[in-house]
Design an enzyme around this catalytic site. Sequence first.
Site, mmCIF file in Angstrom:
data_model
loop_
_atom_site.group_PDB
_atom_site.id
_atom_site.type_symbol
_atom_site.label_atom_id
_atom_site.label_comp_id
_atom_site.label_asym_id
_atom_site.label_seq_id
_atom_site.Cartn_x
_atom_site.Cartn_y
_atom_site.Cartn_z
ATOM 1 N N CYS A 72 44.907 45.476 23.239
ATOM 2 C CA CYS A 72 43.832 46.717 22.938
ATOM 3 C C CYS A 72 43.678 47.561 24.322
ATOM 4 O O CYS A 72 43.013 48.401 24.362
ATOM 5 C CB CYS A 72 42.598 45.888 22.975
ATOM 6 S SG CYS A 72 41.805 45.224 24.559
ATOM 7 N N CYS A 75 43.464 45.398 29.520
ATOM 8 C CA CYS A 75 44.079 45.074 31.018
ATOM 9 C C CYS A 75 44.158 46.305 31.764
ATOM 10 O O CYS A 75 43.715 46.280 32.790
ATOM 11 C CB CYS A 75 45.178 44.380 30.644
ATOM 12 S SG CYS A 75 45.339 42.949 29.685
ATOM 13 N N CYS A 168 47.021 37.847 26.094
ATOM 14 C CA CYS A 168 48.009 38.384 24.957
ATOM 15 C C CYS A 168 49.580 38.225 25.496
ATOM 16 O O CYS A 168 50.248 37.724 24.862
ATOM 17 C CB CYS A 168 47.679 39.809 24.567
ATOM 18 S SG CYS A 168 46.195 40.106 24.089
ATOM 19 N N CYS A 206 40.977 37.941 29.153
ATOM 20 C CA CYS A 206 40.732 39.019 28.104
ATOM 21 C C CYS A 206 39.602 39.949 28.329
ATOM 22 O O CYS A 206 38.727 39.711 27.723
ATOM 23 C CB CYS A 206 41.085 38.410 26.641
ATOM 24 S SG CYS A 206 41.348 39.661 25.390
ATOM 25 N N HIS A 244 33.242 26.056 35.559
ATOM 26 C CA HIS A 244 31.979 24.932 35.676
ATOM 27 C C HIS A 244 32.251 24.588 37.024
ATOM 28 O O HIS A 244 31.015 24.347 37.935
ATOM 29 C CB HIS A 244 32.697 23.903 34.785
ATOM 30 C CG HIS A 244 31.496 22.823 34.580
ATOM 31 N ND1 HIS A 244 30.283 23.022 34.063
ATOM 32 C CD2 HIS A 244 31.463 21.518 34.934
ATOM 33 C CE1 HIS A 244 29.508 22.026 33.858
ATOM 34 N NE2 HIS A 244 30.211 20.992 34.490
ATOM 35 N N CYS A 247 30.254 27.375 38.896
ATOM 36 C CA CYS A 247 29.079 27.905 38.087
ATOM 37 C C CYS A 247 27.575 27.937 39.102
ATOM 38 O O CYS A 247 27.476 27.049 39.144
ATOM 39 C CB CYS A 247 29.033 27.597 36.816
ATOM 40 S SG CYS A 247 27.771 28.264 35.741
ATOM 41 N N CYS A 272 21.453 25.970 32.105
ATOM 42 C CA CYS A 272 23.024 25.757 31.520
ATOM 43 C C CYS A 272 23.103 26.202 30.199
ATOM 44 O O CYS A 272 22.179 25.783 29.278
ATOM 45 C CB CYS A 272 23.315 24.353 31.749
ATOM 46 S SG CYS A 272 24.893 23.901 31.244
ATOM 47 N N CYS A 278 29.289 26.958 25.911
ATOM 48 C CA CYS A 278 29.925 27.461 27.022
ATOM 49 C C CYS A 278 31.168 26.708 27.204
ATOM 50 O O CYS A 278 31.061 25.508 27.117
ATOM 51 C CB CYS A 278 29.021 27.098 27.994
ATOM 52 S SG CYS A 278 29.777 27.902 29.790
ATOM 53 N N CYS A 287 36.474 33.227 38.103
ATOM 54 C CA CYS A 287 35.517 34.203 37.786
ATOM 55 C C CYS A 287 34.349 34.091 38.552
ATOM 56 O O CYS A 287 33.706 35.396 39.085
ATOM 57 C CB CYS A 287 35.348 34.134 35.986
ATOM 58 S SG CYS A 287 36.622 34.251 35.165
ATOM 59 N N CYS A 299 30.319 36.833 33.503
ATOM 60 C CA CYS A 299 29.815 36.504 32.139
ATOM 61 C C CYS A 299 28.672 35.429 32.070
ATOM 62 O O CYS A 299 27.481 35.746 31.693
ATOM 63 C CB CYS A 299 31.051 36.173 31.181
ATOM 64 S SG CYS A 299 32.420 36.872 31.131
ATOM 65 N N CYS A 306 30.434 31.166 28.588
ATOM 66 C CA CYS A 306 32.303 31.496 28.728
ATOM 67 C C CYS A 306 32.550 31.152 27.401
ATOM 68 O O CYS A 306 32.468 30.191 26.617
ATOM 69 C CB CYS A 306 32.699 30.350 29.764
ATOM 70 S SG CYS A 306 34.360 30.574 29.887
ATOM 71 N N CYS A 309 38.380 32.687 27.582
ATOM 72 C CA CYS A 309 39.430 33.751 27.605
ATOM 73 C C CYS A 309 40.653 33.541 28.263
ATOM 74 O O CYS A 309 41.563 34.271 28.373
ATOM 75 C CB CYS A 309 38.940 35.047 27.566
ATOM 76 S SG CYS A 309 38.443 35.658 29.305
HETATM 77 FE FE1 FSX Z 1 44.993 41.374 25.399
HETATM 78 FE FE2 FSX Z 1 45.306 43.595 27.417
HETATM 79 FE FE3 FSX Z 1 42.773 41.288 26.022
HETATM 80 FE FE4 FSX Z 1 43.060 43.484 25.507
HETATM 81 O O1 FSX Z 1 46.253 45.002 26.994
HETATM 82 S S1 FSX Z 1 44.453 40.185 26.978
HETATM 83 S S2 FSX Z 1 43.521 42.138 23.973
HETATM 84 S S3 FSX Z 1 41.628 42.612 27.134
HETATM 85 O O2 FSX Z 1 44.120 44.755 26.957
HETATM 86 O O3 FSX Z 1 46.201 42.493 26.288
HETATM 87 FE FE1 SF4 Z 2 29.281 24.634 33.118
HETATM 88 FE FE2 SF4 Z 2 28.870 26.780 31.423
HETATM 89 FE FE3 SF4 Z 2 26.709 24.980 32.142
HETATM 90 FE FE4 SF4 Z 2 27.969 26.905 33.869
HETATM 91 S S1 SF4 Z 2 26.475 27.449 32.103
HETATM 92 S S2 SF4 Z 2 27.328 24.787 34.116
HETATM 93 S S3 SF4 Z 2 29.969 26.740 33.247
HETATM 94 S S4 SF4 Z 2 28.571 24.400 31.266
#
Ligand code: FSX
Ligand code: SF4
Length: 412
Positions: A72, A75, A168, A206, A244, A247, A272, A278, A287, A299, A306, A309
Amino acid sequence: MVNEANAATFDSILESRGVSRRSFMKLCGAVAAAAGLSQLTVAQVADALEASVIGATEGNLYPVIWMEGASCTGCTEAFAQIDEPDPATVVLELISLNYCETLSAAAGYSMEEARKQTIEAGNYILVYEGSLSRAFDGNALRIAGETGIDSFRETAEHANAVVALGSCAVNGGWTAAYPNASDAVGCQKYLRDNGIETPVINIPGCPPNPEWLVAVLVDVVLMGVLPELNADNKPAVIFNQTIHDNCQRRGHFENGEFVYQFGSEEEAKGYCLYPLGCRGPQTRANCGVVRYNHRRSWCVESGAPCIGCCEADPMNPGDNWVEVNTPFFKRNRDLRIGSWTIQPDVIAWGLTGLVAAALVVHGFGMKAMGRIGESRKTELVREWDLKHPEQSIGVYDEADIKEALEKKKGGK
Ligand code: FSX
Ligand code: SF4
């Protein structure tokens, strides 16, 4: 080390682009954090970036080809959105971006020529985003008169390394989700299946956090080393810990304080998100440390469970994050039986029904044999169902619910 004259040149380059030294040093700190380096290395990162920007003014940069398969473009988009200082002003001067479908100013024949010349000259890196579509003899994706897989192959086999950017490119991502009509795979599997041994660095997500790519480029291009990789060829410092682990809601998880419904009081308290599906405990990425959008949030911090991805097994396109984690916001993944899917809890309830039926039959037998007399149900209504009647799938008599509520009120 950058000498004094160069440092002055560098400062004036920054100044001409409206970038303060303070924000440049902040960027270096973020790069070091994203790469899992200690803050003591920030000065080294700054030196390397300065040398590279000076190198840029002398036209002596590491060539990079950035290609795109089925995806898409998120990235590239995520990368182009890194803010202060923006990629165009400083970070892209790490490299000589000789080919990029989205970011290059040139297009068409001259672009293809640039790619071919870079391959011929050698000593370059290929950043590849998107998957490789093998179906229809590769014709699902055609670029400049050839199949996407042919242009990937000729570029990858001569590269010093392939950076598979995004889930991807790592194993097909959502493009490989069932029924994977385009027979999508990631870079590593395609290369190894075709006997090509170019080193692959996998950066899933992603989209992936753009700072992860910057961190890898700093390692490869400036420090001249491949980052330490785990068994999936993912940079270990970024992908050897779970969501986790870092987090901010983790304390609530440990205390058993959970959100069962969006918009609830528990959600407002920042509890949580585990019951809302999650995937933090089984998803590996940092992240929560690097965060997004000017390192403001990410996120789970902003309230979204979560969705996993970053989970991508490079050699198995069927193990892509969409296949493994849908339906999102549910605790269990779907079980697939042919083209039919079902939630395990539905099966569990079905089995419970069967077992219950068997027990009833068994009970009648026992009663008929005079082995049991009158008995009381031990739990009239499940505690959880009493608390969340709108989500309950249990079937109860009104009278039982009333009795259970009264019992509860009486603290029995
Ligand atoms: Fe994939 Fe990248 Fe997701 Fe998109 O190009 S990892 S679909 S955010 O953009 O490849
Ligand atoms: Fe773990 Fe998700 Fe709870 Fe955060 S929100 S403590 S990552 S289960």
